[in-house]
Design an enzyme around this catalytic site. Sequence first.
Site, PDB file in Angstrom:
ATOM      1  N   HIS A 199      58.439 147.985  36.156  1.00  0.00           N
ATOM      2  CA  HIS A 199      58.067 146.699  36.771  1.00  0.00           C
ATOM      3  C   HIS A 199      56.571 146.453  36.682  1.00  0.00           C
ATOM      4  CE1 HIS A 199      62.203 146.934  38.177  1.00  0.00           C
ATOM      5  NE2 HIS A 199      62.136 145.626  38.083  1.00  0.00           N
ATOM      6  N   ARG A 306      61.837 136.912  41.152  1.00  0.00           N
ATOM      7  CA  ARG A 306      61.999 138.248  41.751  1.00  0.00           C
ATOM      8  C   ARG A 306      61.469 138.209  43.185  1.00  0.00           C
ATOM      9  NH1 ARG A 306      60.620 139.979  36.172  1.00  0.00           N
ATOM     10  NH2 ARG A 306      62.181 141.487  35.489  1.00  0.00           N
ATOM     11  N   ARG A 343      66.459 135.298  43.084  1.00  0.00           N
ATOM     12  CA  ARG A 343      67.225 136.543  43.151  1.00  0.00           C
ATOM     13  C   ARG A 343      66.965 137.202  44.493  1.00  0.00           C
ATOM     14  NH1 ARG A 343      66.256 141.332  38.991  1.00  0.00           N
ATOM     15  NH2 ARG A 343      64.417 141.614  40.271  1.00  0.00           N
ATOM     16  N   GLU A 443      73.822 143.982  35.104  1.00  0.00           N
ATOM     17  CA  GLU A 443      72.785 144.943  34.701  1.00  0.00           C
ATOM     18  C   GLU A 443      73.217 146.387  34.892  1.00  0.00           C
ATOM     19  OE1 GLU A 443      69.237 144.174  36.976  1.00  0.00           O
ATOM     20  OE2 GLU A 443      70.350 143.793  38.801  1.00  0.00           O
ATOM     21  N   ASN A 466      66.952 145.026  31.168  1.00  0.00           N
ATOM     22  CA  ASN A 466      66.078 146.162  31.492  1.00  0.00           C
ATOM     23  C   ASN A 466      66.883 147.270  32.159  1.00  0.00           C
ATOM     24  OD1 ASN A 466      64.207 144.288  30.739  1.00  0.00           O
ATOM     25  ND2 ASN A 466      63.604 143.757  32.817  1.00  0.00           N
ATOM     26  N   ASP A 467      67.675 146.879  33.135  1.00  0.00           N
ATOM     27  CA  ASP A 467      68.480 147.891  33.826  1.00  0.00           C
ATOM     28  C   ASP A 467      69.731 148.242  33.035  1.00  0.00           C
ATOM     29  OD1 ASP A 467      67.052 148.659  36.121  1.00  0.00           O
ATOM     30  OD2 ASP A 467      67.354 146.654  36.916  1.00  0.00           O
ATOM     31  N   ARG A 477      63.511 153.801  33.234  1.00  0.00           N
ATOM     32  CA  ARG A 477      62.698 152.841  32.466  1.00  0.00           C
ATOM     33  C   ARG A 477      61.208 152.961  32.753  1.00  0.00           C
ATOM     34  NH1 ARG A 477      64.681 147.282  35.485  1.00  0.00           N
ATOM     35  NH2 ARG A 477      62.652 146.393  35.070  1.00  0.00           N
ATOM     36  N   CYS A 514      67.907 137.530  31.252  1.00  0.00           N
ATOM     37  CA  CYS A 514      66.604 137.425  31.918  1.00  0.00           C
ATOM     38  C   CYS A 514      65.827 138.739  31.851  1.00  0.00           C
ATOM     39  CB  CYS A 514      66.751 136.956  33.363  1.00  0.00           C
ATOM     40  SG  CYS A 514      67.630 138.124  34.395  1.00  0.00           S
TER      41      CYS A 514
END
Length: 582
Positions: A199, A306, A343, A443, A466-467, A477, A514
């Site tokens: 992140h 986020r 989110r 995800e 990403n996840d 990650r 996303c």
Amino acid sequence: MSFALHGLSVSNGVAIGHALTISAASLDVTHQFIASGSEEQEVVRLQQAFELAMQELHDLKDRLPEDAPEEMSAFLDVHRLILEDIDLRQKPEALILKRRYNAAWALTTVLDELLLAFEEIDDPYLKERGADFRQVIERVLYALNGSSELSLAPLYQKLDRQSADAIIVAQDIAPHDMMRFKELNFCAFVTDFGGKNSHTAIVARSLDIPAAVGVKHASEIIQQDDLLIVDGDKGIVIVDPSPMILEAYRQRQAEIKFSKEQLQLLKYTPTKTIDGQQITLMANIETPEDAPDALDSGAVGVGLYRSEFLFMNRKGGLPEEEEQYRAYVKTIEAMYGLPVNIRTIDIGADKNLDNEDHKLSSNISPLGLRGIRWSLSEPEIFLTQLRAILRASAHGKAQILIPMLAQAHEIELTLELIGEAKRQLEQRQQAYNTDIKIGAMIEIPAAALVMPLFLKYFDFVSIGTNDLIQYTLGIDRADNAVAHLYDPLHPAILKLIYEIIQAAKKENIPVSVCGEMAGDSKLTRLLLAMGLTDFSMHASQLLTVKREILKAYIADLTYQLPPILSTYEPELINALVTKLNQ
Ligand code: PEP
Ligand code: MG
């Protein structure tokens, strides 16, 4: 002497500037002489900080789970012994009394001396013990600062004094610190640790400045004020470059600047492929303040807000309903009627909720009580957030997006709580959009494999690549040690993404990506080939992706997809994707 350090590229571009090294503690304390007569008071302040740090260690030891490894308890004992060391207390006190240093300055002066002494020890085991002293002193510094983190004020001072050519060099930067850095004046950053899709890296990418992470030992090797080139495209840092190299990079900078100016010309061009397929480009944001940039980049909405960044790094408790409501309304209004996917809080993994009221909830593992799991375990906090989002939906096109869902009962409970929040607002006679759309992040591989379940309950889905990559490939990650295994083109990932898109399209449910894959222009054609029409990414990436879309011919891309999806050979996949991009 000129030399280069290699790491991972996080954010493209080239920066030339001077190193501004920051460490978690020792360098970033305010250095000031205290007023004459206040020495005793400052000594007491220091003593209290020592006591607080000691108390924290006791508390930590008391809270150790029964099955905690013995080393943990021994480790805490070592730190307690260091804290009790009489020298460690008396030396900074002497500096306060004799030289009128402020407590933090006195403490870090002693730390610097100690670390130097440890450096000179030959025995590798003893040499490493210097780290224990550093950690203990950092703990006292935190206590002095009255929080679990250090003030960035000294950094602000430095950056104010420096010109915009400062390049931040640090061991690591937490995502919430990166958020605060957004307000500062610097042109690149380099860290020893971190993965390309942590992140911290994502927030950094949104700043649109060159950056490299995982540049091992950078913060030890690079000295304050060293002249640096950060080649964000390659993840290389060149220290003390020769005039020839410097000139070559200056030229590269000019080319990048020119190409960025050219990109701006695309801002108002409709986002369509050559064969007329309309594509929707939305923006990812972390705070309401990011919304104007999103709009300015030509985004037609916020695909991912986020919201957890509103909850992180706060001195007091968590944000109340009113504060959240104001933040959401501010975002919605800044987007002038365009959709905003808010989110719900996705705390955990590298997004630490280090809050006074919820200390125990911090440092959640990526496999722990993260995202919706945490929200469902804290129903009152979740209901507060849902009410705030629902109320904000009366001001524009807010939509709710739920992170980290995997189980049917999580879906049911989430929807029940959304219903409950709506009922609470009705009782209070507060307005909300009764037709508000609810979406799910896909995800976790389990979610991807049971798409019919998700498509039954949700109005839209958004793929968090990403996840999805992290959990499918079993790779943290944020860990640079396994960053080379983080592969968006792994056949398992391609298969999952393709199947999610196809399943959603079959049911006419809007589907977007996303995750960071959406903003990587080298993957735009591949995603188009898979049938993706909705992308969400940081504003800084939007026009580059748009340029790819304007040059794409869907019919041709679709034709090239089957061989990519049917091979398990990484090299062949890479070759075919390169061909797709030509
Ligand atoms: C993702 O996982 O791809 C995503 C967009 O969410 P985050 O990066 O915040 O985990
Ligand atoms: Mg995610």
